[in-house]
Design an enzyme around this catalytic site. Structure first.
Site, short mmCIF file in Angstrom:
data_model
loop_
_atom_site.label_atom_id
_atom_site.label_comp_id
_atom_site.label_asym_id
_atom_site.label_seq_id
_atom_site.Cartn_x
_atom_site.Cartn_y
_atom_site.Cartn_z
N LEU A 53 36.93 14.92 66.57
CA LEU A 53 37.65 13.78 67.13
C LEU A 53 38.45 13.06 66.06
O LEU A 53 39.55 12.56 66.30
CB LEU A 53 36.64 12.83 67.78
CG LEU A 53 37.17 11.64 68.56
CD1 LEU A 53 37.92 12.12 69.79
CD2 LEU A 53 36.02 10.72 68.98
N ALA A 54 37.89 12.98 64.86
CA ALA A 54 38.56 12.33 63.72
C ALA A 54 37.96 12.88 62.45
O ALA A 54 36.83 13.40 62.44
CB ALA A 54 38.39 10.81 63.78
N ALA A 112 37.66 11.98 58.14
CA ALA A 112 37.90 11.03 57.04
C ALA A 112 37.50 11.67 55.72
O ALA A 112 37.22 12.86 55.64
CB ALA A 112 37.12 9.75 57.29
N VAL A 167 34.86 11.31 53.73
CA VAL A 167 33.48 11.68 53.47
C VAL A 167 32.86 12.47 54.61
O VAL A 167 31.98 13.30 54.39
CB VAL A 167 32.64 10.40 53.20
CG1 VAL A 167 31.15 10.70 53.16
CG2 VAL A 167 33.08 9.76 51.89
N GLN A 227 33.34 13.88 59.09
CA GLN A 227 34.17 13.99 60.28
C GLN A 227 33.31 13.79 61.52
O GLN A 227 32.08 13.88 61.47
CB GLN A 227 34.89 15.33 60.34
CG GLN A 227 34.07 16.55 60.60
CD GLN A 227 34.93 17.82 60.52
OE1 GLN A 227 35.92 17.89 59.81
NE2 GLN A 227 34.56 18.84 61.27
N LYS A 246 28.55 12.21 63.78
CA LYS A 246 29.19 12.18 62.46
C LYS A 246 28.43 13.09 61.52
O LYS A 246 27.21 13.02 61.42
CB LYS A 246 29.20 10.74 61.93
CG LYS A 246 29.93 10.56 60.62
CD LYS A 246 30.01 9.08 60.26
CE LYS A 246 30.80 8.86 58.97
NZ LYS A 246 30.92 7.42 58.65
N ASP A 260 34.10 -1.98 54.06
CA ASP A 260 35.08 -0.89 54.13
C ASP A 260 35.95 -1.10 55.37
O ASP A 260 36.15 -0.19 56.18
CB ASP A 260 34.36 0.46 54.19
CG ASP A 260 35.27 1.62 53.84
OD1 ASP A 260 36.32 1.38 53.21
OD2 ASP A 260 34.95 2.77 54.19
#
Length: 539
Positions: free
Chosen positions: A131-132, A134, A136, A138, A153, A288
């Site tokens: 889905l996304a 990053a 560190v 996904q 995640k 963050d």
């Protein structure tokens, strides 16, 4: 570690050459002696074809190739449109959640290894395509057997060696800077890198992120300001995190937010309020908060609510830090420069021998030109940079424990001005800070502090008595125990003596029946009887 650092340096050099980042550097107005360094770079002696990529794309791809530490640096830069050219800021925004994903089959294998079961046994549906993605980890969408829509995640494989190499270089640079520069030593670069090392390794532990998310969710339970998704603890592991799937608009999707008639002014103001609530009310803040981790609910656009994800990095402050920051900000915006100088000295940011009058004059020189602008146009980032210009003269030190706070403040400011350029950061923050200061001085708060201090009195009394005894009898190696504890020890020894008497009497009876009281087998009984009698009658 040195071998890893050398290998990483060669990797960084290859990326610099590949994306021509040296061109970006030498396009800046540099002194002649820095520009002459071009002659020492052999790759610049050769003819090169012009690049088809924009400067922003080259910088983004270079940071992306260099890994998570550099990606996170780009994420921070992307929020500072007041410091970066628009084309570079637009490209760096793509680092928020569009980092290339790793092989989905690797993700599935890691999830099954962590959960100890096939994904089909755990989930009713699991989307193999991420889905996304990053820096560190996904994220994959899924549905539980019970019907809830969730996201899964999973940490990227093979990150630790890359991070270790980057950190090795950062430590080498920081140590070198401390050795050669007195100004660098004031910034505590080694401590800052050490804090960042702990932060990024903590981010690799998804159980820690799950715990942070649960705490943040409790802090904002029922709040109109922010929503944090639910964590499904039964399915969380060190490298896998399962939590509620949220549906919201990315905070940077200005077109969609405008289409649903979102109150952008209120949204920007609530972002500032969320930050100050986390820092001062809870002393537990999402550290963050770049745009890739922030969404906006679609339920009530006239009363917009933030949705926060990715709680891997959080920060907290002590009561002393909170009090110092609040008083400093209030004094700063009241232009009470003497109070700002005194607070810096009292908090230890500058040496105690600093002359208040001179420091006050230096702060006034830095701040007065800024306050000639409307408050809504004042950048906290600019203020920080101008204040640090006084460091060389007054030995102002950067406090490592506040690095995360400064980073988060810059993120919030950049995001708020992007949502609503006319945001008056101070008019939003000042009432909150004044209310917080009043609450800290309220009778209820004072009584609460007195009660907590009173609870420590017995412990402090014991410590004081022990200290006085040691001072009054320095020749004794071991201080006497407090009377109550000494009496308890005496009773324990007497009970032990009674037990030895009983055991000795039993053994003596057995020896008498089998042999005689003078036989060798009876000596343990005599010893136990004697020891028990001594422990009972001793003082």
């Amino acid at each position: 570690m040195k071998l890893l650092a050398v290998r990483r340096l060669l990797r960084i050099q290859r990326v610099v050459i590949r994306y021509r980042l040296d061109d970006l550097l030498f396009d800046l107005p540099l002194p002649w002696w820095l520009r002459s360094l071009r002659l020492l770079m052999p790759w610049r002696w050769l003819p090169r074809k012009p690049s088809t990529l924009s400067r922003g794309a080259r910088l983004r791809l270079a940071l992306q190739d260099l890994g998570p530490i550099f990606i996170k640096f780009g994420q921070l830069l992307s929020t500072r449109r007041d410091l970066l050219p628009i084309d570079i800021a637009d490209e760096l925004m793509l680092l928020q959640d569009r980092v290339p994903p790793f092989d989905p089959q690797q993700a599935v294998a890691l999830i099954e290894e962590q959960l100890g079961a096939k994904v089909g046994e755990v989930f009713n549906r699991f989307d193999v395509e991420p889905l996304a993605s990053a820096s560190v980890a996904q994220v994959h969408a899924a549905r539980l057997k019970t019907g809830e829509e969730v996201v899964v995640k999973v940490v990227r494989p093979g990150l630790k060696p890359i991070i270790a190499q980057d950190l090795a270089w950062l430590f080498l640079i920081a140590k070198g800077a401390e050795r050669v520069s007195a100004d660098a030593r004031l910034l505590h670069p080694v401590e800052v890198v050490g804090d960042y090392e702990k932060t990024i390794y903590d981010e690799l532990d998804l159980l820690r992120e799950a715990a942070n998310a649960s705490q943040l969710r409790r802090n904002f339970e029922g709040s109109e300001l922010m929503y944090v998704p639910q964590v499904y603890w039964d399915l969380c592991r060190p490298k896998v995190l399962v939590m509620e799937r949220i549906y919201g608009v990315p905070v940077t999707d200005m077109a969609t937010l405008a289409d649903q008639r979102t109150d952008m002014k209120l949204l920007a103001e609530r972002g500032v309020e969320v930050f100050f609530t986390q820092v001062f009310r809870d002393s537990f803040f999402h550290a963050d908060m770049h745009p890739g981790n922030i969404f906006v609910s679609t339920v009530k656009p006239w009363s917009p609510q933030y949705i926060a994800i990715d709680c891997g990095i959080v920060g907290s402050l002590t009561g002393e830090d909170q009090d110092y920051l609040a008083r400093n900000l209030l004094a700063f915006f009241k232009r009470d420069y003497r109070r700002v100088a005194e607070l810096h000295i009292d908090s230890g940011w500058v040496p105690a021998h600093t002359k208040v009058n001179e420091f006050e004059a230096a702060i006034r020189t830095v701040c007065e030109p800024i306050f000639e602008k409307p408050l809504k146009d004042i950048s906290f980032g600019q203020v920080l940079m101008r204040l640090f210009q006084t460091a060389r003269r007054f030995n102002m030190e950067v406090q490592p424990q506040l690095v995360l706070l400064q980073k988060t403040l810059l993120n919030i400011e950049g995001l708020g001005r992007q949502l609503y350029p006319d945001l008056d950061l101070w008019s939003t923050a000042k009432p909150f800070l004044e209310r917080w200061m009043r609450d800290r001085m309220s009778p209820k708060a004072v009584l609460g502090n007195l009660y907590s201090q009173a609870e420590q009195l017995p412990h402090l009394a014991d410590m004081t008595r022990d200290l006085l005894e040691r001072l009054s009898q320095p020749h004794l190696q071991d201080p006497q125990l407090p009377e109550r504890r000494r009496q308890g020890d005496n009773w324990a020894l007497r009970l032990l003596g009674a037990g030895l008497l009983g055991g000795g009497a039993t053994l003596a009876g057995q020896a008498a029946g089998a042999l005689s009281l003078s036989a060798p087998a009876a000596w343990p009984a005599w010893l136990m009887l004697a020891a028990g009698l001594y422990l009972i009658v001793r003082r």
